[in-house]
Design a protein around this motif. Structure first.
Motif, mmCIF file in Angstrom:
data_model
loop_
_atom_site.group_PDB
_atom_site.id
_atom_site.type_symbol
_atom_site.label_atom_id
_atom_site.label_comp_id
_atom_site.label_asym_id
_atom_site.label_seq_id
_atom_site.Cartn_x
_atom_site.Cartn_y
_atom_site.Cartn_z
ATOM 1 N N TYR A 324 0.865 -1.183 0.000
ATOM 2 C CA TYR A 324 0.000 0.000 0.000
ATOM 3 C C TYR A 324 0.896 1.226 0.000
ATOM 4 N N TRP A 325 0.859 1.999 -1.101
ATOM 5 C CA TRP A 325 1.733 3.158 -1.241
ATOM 6 C C TRP A 325 0.897 4.433 -1.316
ATOM 7 N N LYS A 326 1.318 5.426 -0.567
ATOM 8 C CA LYS A 326 0.686 6.748 -0.620
ATOM 9 C C LYS A 326 1.634 7.699 -1.338
ATOM 10 N N LEU A 327 1.196 8.210 -2.514
ATOM 11 C CA LEU A 327 2.052 9.107 -3.293
ATOM 12 C C LEU A 327 1.730 10.567 -3.053
ATOM 13 N N ALA A 328 0.459 10.882 -2.860
ATOM 14 C CA ALA A 328 0.074 12.288 -2.742
ATOM 15 C C ALA A 328 -1.339 12.358 -2.191
ATOM 16 N N ASN A 329 -1.793 13.590 -1.961
ATOM 17 C CA ASN A 329 -3.190 13.818 -1.620
ATOM 18 C C ASN A 329 -3.997 14.180 -2.867
ATOM 19 N N GLN A 330 -3.359 14.080 -4.006
ATOM 20 C CA GLN A 330 -3.995 14.386 -5.281
ATOM 21 C C GLN A 330 -4.298 13.098 -6.038
ATOM 22 N N LYS A 331 -5.183 13.197 -6.998
ATOM 23 C CA LYS A 331 -5.574 12.052 -7.812
ATOM 24 C C LYS A 331 -4.404 11.539 -8.648
ATOM 25 N N ILE A 332 -4.221 10.215 -8.647
ATOM 26 C CA ILE A 332 -3.290 9.575 -9.583
ATOM 27 C C ILE A 332 -4.046 9.365 -10.895
ATOM 28 N N SER A 333 -3.585 9.967 -11.964
ATOM 29 C CA SER A 333 -4.320 9.920 -13.228
ATOM 30 C C SER A 333 -4.059 8.639 -14.001
ATOM 31 N N HIS A 334 -2.794 8.202 -14.039
ATOM 32 C CA HIS A 334 -2.431 7.089 -14.919
ATOM 33 C C HIS A 334 -1.056 6.596 -14.507
ATOM 34 N N PHE A 335 -0.734 5.351 -14.891
ATOM 35 C CA PHE A 335 0.622 4.849 -14.690
ATOM 36 C C PHE A 335 0.934 3.856 -15.790
ATOM 37 N N SER A 336 2.236 3.564 -15.964
ATOM 38 C CA SER A 336 2.667 2.660 -17.031
ATOM 39 C C SER A 336 3.924 1.930 -16.593
ATOM 40 N N PHE A 337 3.950 0.608 -16.830
ATOM 41 C CA PHE A 337 5.118 -0.209 -16.526
ATOM 42 C C PHE A 337 6.132 -0.118 -17.657
ATOM 43 N N SER A 338 7.418 -0.094 -17.304
ATOM 44 C CA SER A 338 8.480 -0.058 -18.305
ATOM 45 C C SER A 338 8.665 -1.437 -18.925
ATOM 46 N N PRO A 339 9.217 -1.516 -20.144
ATOM 47 C CA PRO A 339 9.438 -2.820 -20.784
ATOM 48 C C PRO A 339 10.375 -3.740 -20.004
ATOM 49 N N ASP A 340 11.277 -3.176 -19.173
ATOM 50 C CA ASP A 340 12.191 -4.040 -18.423
ATOM 51 C C ASP A 340 11.553 -4.605 -17.158
ATOM 52 N N GLN A 341 10.267 -4.288 -16.929
ATOM 53 C CA GLN A 341 9.492 -4.833 -15.816
ATOM 54 C C GLN A 341 10.087 -4.489 -14.456
#
Length: 568
Positions: A324-341
């Motif tokens: 469980y990770w907390k990054l901010a108090n703002q909305k996380i819009s999107h994320f993407s995994f890198s090809p090297d996993q």
């Protein structure tokens, strides 16, 4: 000085909700069937390699609101119309045909260990490993479900026959539109006729993903994230499902994006609108989440770009969440995994791009948008570049190895909602990617580092400026966070940033336009009358989907796939 936030996109509410409201509820629209049209001469895409021809326009039926749905509320105090309860139609595509898979010659070899490697609590027992070979399915039948979360399931009367006669190497599509989730066969002669349509009661599905590792001709694992925070694990072949994070027991905030962890059969990552990212295991039960890390009394969460409230290395892994990770108090819009996993690019509504080593659960670097929030992000097939789009109407290219901005791409007239690379038009020297936005436009871009001009202002000041990737810079973990974000709406032609615009948490100052290469699009086309919210590249086509449910497919010109014969 008071600065207004970015204005909303230049678009009115969808037609299905345009009739107004009655008793605080949207006026119901009679549920209809999907329709398809085949424009004979409309909307060709003229590019250097030839003309992309619009093959068809599939319009998904918008379901009427359920009587139990809450009234539509627009949080914008200046708004005169309600906000539609949707984030637009997104597609998940799957094919068993290896010839339709993206070329792999550009991909970085995967040498990363599995997520949670070294934690005995996550090691699968021998019997569980054997059971995994049987492709375990969820337990509940969604057609016979008595859950109040599922309204009803509409199965096409000939779906069993169509599945038995279909091309085994065809493409399935899964699409959300408001409270409906549809399963389509894009290779069928009746592609507009859904195989299954699931209608939900108390939530709208906002995002979904298919597990490429576990797919077979008789089994598909799909996860869906909803506006209520609930997550559905769905197996369409058997019509079985399971509900994860039920009633928000772990996190009750809407799921903004969801993806299976690369190389994992069971684990997936979900981002929530309250700035939290959670790794779930589809096989585990849920438990009420209690942070395992107790912050000190004077702890200020806004000063940290990542708070690990439960680590993947925790010994308590019998129930969800795994971490469980907390990054901010703002909305996380999107994320993407890198090809090297190994790496993760995350964009937030506060305007930050955060690069993570998600295996080590740490933030490596932080960048900022020119102004406003960031909405979408993707990696190049070789993992060298990251592309973002957002509320500054710009597409931005970042170099991951050099940790710096490469170019800003100017061509949209409103918010950029999705970006994607075209792996069939990328090689070792040049890259092709596309973007779509709320201006109803589809743009295509070509770039190589050699073709990007070096701005004069950069040349004249380069010898007096220090490197933006100085090895002595502080770790992002020790930078002070700006909990309010960098949501400054400014003149789009402004060339210099004000001193007050610098974000002390970001590792790099925002580069002025005079010092950044500008990249024009090679093609710009208005492709509809409602915002475009998804973009996908296939070997033989380009596909988009829009807010109101238009799924458009353009056939590629003949021989437009670069060097495809030796890549497969």
């Amino acid at each position: 000085m008071f600065v207004l936030p970015p204005p909303p996109p230049r678009y009115t509410i969808p037609v299905a909700y345009a009739a107004g409201a009655a008793n605080g509820m949207a006026v119901p629209v009679v549920e209809t069937n999907n329709t398809i049209s085949h424009p004979e001469s409309g909307c060709p895409l003229q590019v250097g390699e030839g003309t992309y021809t619009l093959k068809d326009d599939l319009l998904l039926a918008t379901p009427p609101p359920h009587p139990s749905e809450a009234p539509i509320v627009n949080p914008n105090p200046l708004a005169t119309l309600p906000t539609p309860p949707t984030c637009g139609v997104k597609l998940s595509l799957v094919s068993l045909d290896s010839r339709k898979q993206p070329p792999t010659f550009l991909k970085t070899p995967v040498v990363a260990p599995p997520f949670g490697d070294g934690n005995p609590a996550l090691a699968a027992p021998v019997q569980a490993a054997k059971d995994a070979l049987k492709r375990r399915k969820p337990k509940n039948n969604i057609i016979k479900s008595s859950s109040s979360f599922v309204s009803r399931v509409i199965t096409h009367e000939t779906s069993a026959k169509r599945l038995g006669e279909r091309d085994p190497n065809g493409i399935f599509a899964f699409a959300n539109i408001n409270r409906a989730f549809q399963w389509l066969d894009l290779n069928s002669a009746q592609k507009e006729e859904h195989l299954t349509k699931v209608l939900f009661t108390k939530a709208h599905m906002l995002c979904h993903d298919i597990n490429e590792l576990t797919k077979t001709s008789s089994h598909l694992d799909i996860v869906m994230g909803s506006s209520a925070g609930d997550i559905i694990w769905y197996e369409p072949m058997s019509q079985k499902y399971a509900r994860i994070n039920k009633n928000g027991v772990i996190n009750n905030s809407p799921v903004t994006h969801i993806k299976w962890l690369p190389g994992s059969e069971n684990l997936f990552l979900a981002s929530h609108a309250n700035g939290v990212m959670v790794v779930y295991d589809k096989e585990k039960e849920d438990a009420l989440f209690t942070p395992e890390v107790t912050p000190p009394p004077d702890h200020d969460p806004s000063k940290f770009p990542l708070e690990v409230l439960k680590s993947v290395q925790s010994k308590n892994q019998k129930t969800n969440p795994l971490c469980y990770w907390k990054l901010a108090n703002q909305k996380i819009s999107h994320f993407s995994f890198s090809p090297d996993q190994r790496h993760l690019a995350v964009v937030l509504e506060d305007g930050s791009l955060r690069l993570m080593d998600y295996l080590e659960e740490e933030v490596l670097d932080i960048f900022r948008s020119y102004y406003g929030g960031l909405i979408c992000v993707c990696w190049s097939p070789d993992g060298k570049y990251i592309v973002t789009g957002g509320q500054d109407d710009l597409v931005t290219i970042w170099s991951f190895p050099e940790r710096k901005i490469v170019a800003r791409c100017q061509g949209h007239n409103s918010w950029v909602s999705a970006v994607a690379f075209d792996p069939w038009r990328c090689d070792q020297k040049t890259y092709r990617f596309g973007s779509v936005g709320d201006d109803c436009r589809l743009l295509l871009w070509d770039f190589s580092v050699g073709m990007l001009h070096r701005p004069r202002a950069h040349q004249s000041t380069a010898r007096n400026r220090s490197s933006v990737i100085s090895p002595n810079r502080q770790s992002p973990h020790r930078h002070r966070a700006d909990s309010g974000g960098n949501r400054v709406r400014s003149d789009s032609e402004r060339t210099e940033k004000l001193d007050g615009d610098l974000d002390p948490m970001a590792s790099h100052p925002v580069e002025p336009r005079a010092r950044t290469a500008l990249l024009p699009p090679i093609m710009s086309k208005i492709v509809g009358e409602d915002p475009i919210c998804w973009l996908g590249f296939q070997k033989d086509s380009i596909m988009t989907s829009s807010l109101e449910g238009h799924i458009r497919t353009w056939d590629r010109p003949s021989d437009s796939v670069v060097g495809h014969d030796h890549r497969l």
